[in-house]
Scaffold this motif. Structure first.
Motif, short mmCIF file in Angstrom:
data_model
loop_
_atom_site.label_atom_id
_atom_site.label_comp_id
_atom_site.label_asym_id
_atom_site.label_seq_id
_atom_site.Cartn_x
_atom_site.Cartn_y
_atom_site.Cartn_z
N LYS A 155 9.96 -12.79 26.46
CA LYS A 155 10.05 -14.22 26.80
C LYS A 155 8.92 -14.58 27.73
N ILE A 207 8.20 -13.78 31.36
CA ILE A 207 9.48 -13.83 32.06
C ILE A 207 10.17 -12.48 31.90
N THR A 208 10.02 -11.88 30.72
CA THR A 208 10.58 -10.55 30.50
C THR A 208 9.67 -9.50 31.13
N LYS A 209 10.27 -8.54 31.78
CA LYS A 209 9.49 -7.46 32.40
C LYS A 209 8.67 -6.73 31.35
#
Lengths: 333, 151
Positions: free
Chosen positions: B53, B72-74
């Motif tokens: 994301k 947004i996602t690691k």
């Protein structure tokens, strides 16, 4: 048939052949009498074929009795012309035929079509800046590298390039700024990055492109809404698994990292505190409990704009690496 | 709210009509300049199988200035830092108004296929990527599995 030979027609066709030479195709009947002529008409661009974006084949069928009877006109193989322009040419051509009854009209017709094509000589591609096409009445510019932009759009690009150039210059220390005094901002073509020269007075006086003014408003479709729901679900799923970056938590982690690396004396002279400064998060993604991470506009202005420029991270990173970046996709078309 | 520039409307429509494989971008309900983005990890990369994301924001003077994008996602990548910020030239000084949302996202997807530890943003990740690439790739795969998978 040979009884119908009209010297006026023979003379007219001979004259046309002398003017147009091999650009004129004459069709004759079995006795060699001309029954039709055709020619491809281009806009007048001082014979610069690269500036010709439209063309049209004009076919004049010499009806029996011509020139006392109007000829039949066919407009074939139109290129880069939409139906409304074509319709107007067709009407005008027929009117001219009527008004020239009894006289040689073919050369007049060619001139008339050429006039229309010159007025409608527009590239059929899109402007890469606004993504809209070129309409009649639009002011557009062709760059030295043969890319087309609305003059208005290109003016915005030039102004913006000059502004960022000045901002970069202002960031330099005075001694460095003085090293290249007065070096002017070199504007690059948005599409191919070739240096381009622009006449800003001409560009900035141009009106915005017509299509942009008339475009429809956007509405979210059901398809979009379903995609939004899928994304929200994925976000919640990843959040449950600890997969979502939490800028605040990362900031506090970084403070610890700074301590440990200093104790361990790692060889990075800049230290993580410079590489990962505890800066304001780019987006206020921790706000909002709905699972969507939308900042309100106020947050954006503060975090996005001021934060972006002021953050030490990009600066130190670029200084350390001599402003190298990844070479990403070119904007080639 | 000031009127949304036509170019943004046109880009949004095109993103829907001709989607880019492996990339989805949807404008937010309340702010049409804010896009929710999912980029799928490219095949044959350590990020394969991941759904990442991102958020993308079009600033006021877009397309004269670049969109702001962040993960947004690691993700474990030498050119993406812990805050999800991306080191990519076209997002900074190599921005051109002829680039679009789709080209930016394609470039980010390409960056996942071709990490460049010599120009790092995430310094510890880049360090490992240089000294022990196999271990770095293992980490990247593990992060993808742990954080970016759908199931």
């Amino acid at each position: 048939m040979s009884n119908d030979v009209d010297e006026r027609v023979v003379d007219e066709v001979e004259a046309l052949k002398a003017i147009l030479m091999d650009e004129l195709i004459v069709r004759t009947n079995e006795s060699g009498y001309p029954v039709a002529v055709e020619t491809v008409v281009f806009p007048s661009t001082a014979d610069d074929a690269l500036q010709q974006y439209v063309c049209l084949t004009l076919v004049v069928e010499l009806t029996p009795g011509y020139p006392d009877v109007a000829p039949d006109i066919l407009l074939r193989n139109p290129r880069g012309l939409d139906d409304s322009v074509l319709g107007r040419i067709d009407r005008e051509v027929k009117e001219k035929c009527e008004s020239y009854r009894g006289q040689a009209v073919i050369y007049e017709l060619i001139e008339l079509v050429k006039e229309y094509l010159t007025a409608s000589n527009l590239p059929s591609c899109q402007c890469a800046i606004c993504l809209y096409g070129f309409r009649e009445g639009d002011h557009f510019t062709k760059t030295e590298c043969y890319h087309y932009f609305h003059s208005h759009c290109l003016a915005c690009h030039v102004t913006s390039s000059e502004k960022s150039y000045q901002e970069e210059l202002d960031k330099l220390p005075a001694w460095q700024r003085n090293q290249h005094p007065q070096s002017p901002c070199q504007v690059l073509c948005p599409v191919c990055r070739e240096p381009i020269q622009c006449d800003m007075n001409m560009l900035s006086s141009a009106a915005p492109p017509l299509d942009v003014e008339n475009a429809r408003q956007f509405e979210l479709s059901d398809e979009l809404r379903s995609l939004q729901r899928q994304m929200a679900a994925l976000f919640s799923h990843q959040k449950r698994r600890g997969g979502i970056i939490d800028p605040e938590a990362e900031d506090s982690k970084l403070l610890l990292v700074t301590d440990t690396t200093e104790q361990e004396g790692e060889d990075d002279p800049a230290g993580p505190s410079v590489l990962f400064p505890p800066a304001a998060p780019l987006f206020n993604s921790t706000s909002g409990s709905t699972g969507s991470s939308v900042p309100n506009r106020g947050d954006w202005r503060r975090g996005g704009r001021g934060g972006y420029r002021g953050r030490g991270n990009s600066g130190s990173h670029h200084n350390r690496h001599g402003r190298r970046h990844h070479q990403a996709a070119a904007t080639s078309r | 709210m000031t009127a949304l520039p036509r170019r943004i409307i046109k880009e949004t429509q095109r993103l829907m009509q001709e989607p880019v494989p492996g990339i989805s971008a949807v404008p937010d309900d309340s702010n049409a300049r804010y896009f929710h983005v999912i980029v799928t990890g490219p095949e044959d990369s350590p990020f394969e199988g991941g759904l990442f994301k991102l958020e993308l924001f079009l600033p006021e003077d877009y397309p004269m200035s670049a969109p702001k994008v962040r993960f947004i996602t690691k993700i474990y990548h030498p050119n993406i830092d812990r805050l999800g910020r991306i080191c990519l030239d076209i997002l900074k000084d190599k921005w051109s108004p002829a680039l679009q949302i789709r080209t930016v996202l394609l470039s980010i997807q390409a960056l996942l296929s071709a990490p460049n530890p010599d120009d790092p943003l995430a310094n510890d990740v880049a360090e490992l990527w240089k000294v022990n690439e196999a271990e770095a790739i293992r980490n990247a795969k593990e992060w993808t599995r742990r954080y970016a998978m759908d199931n």
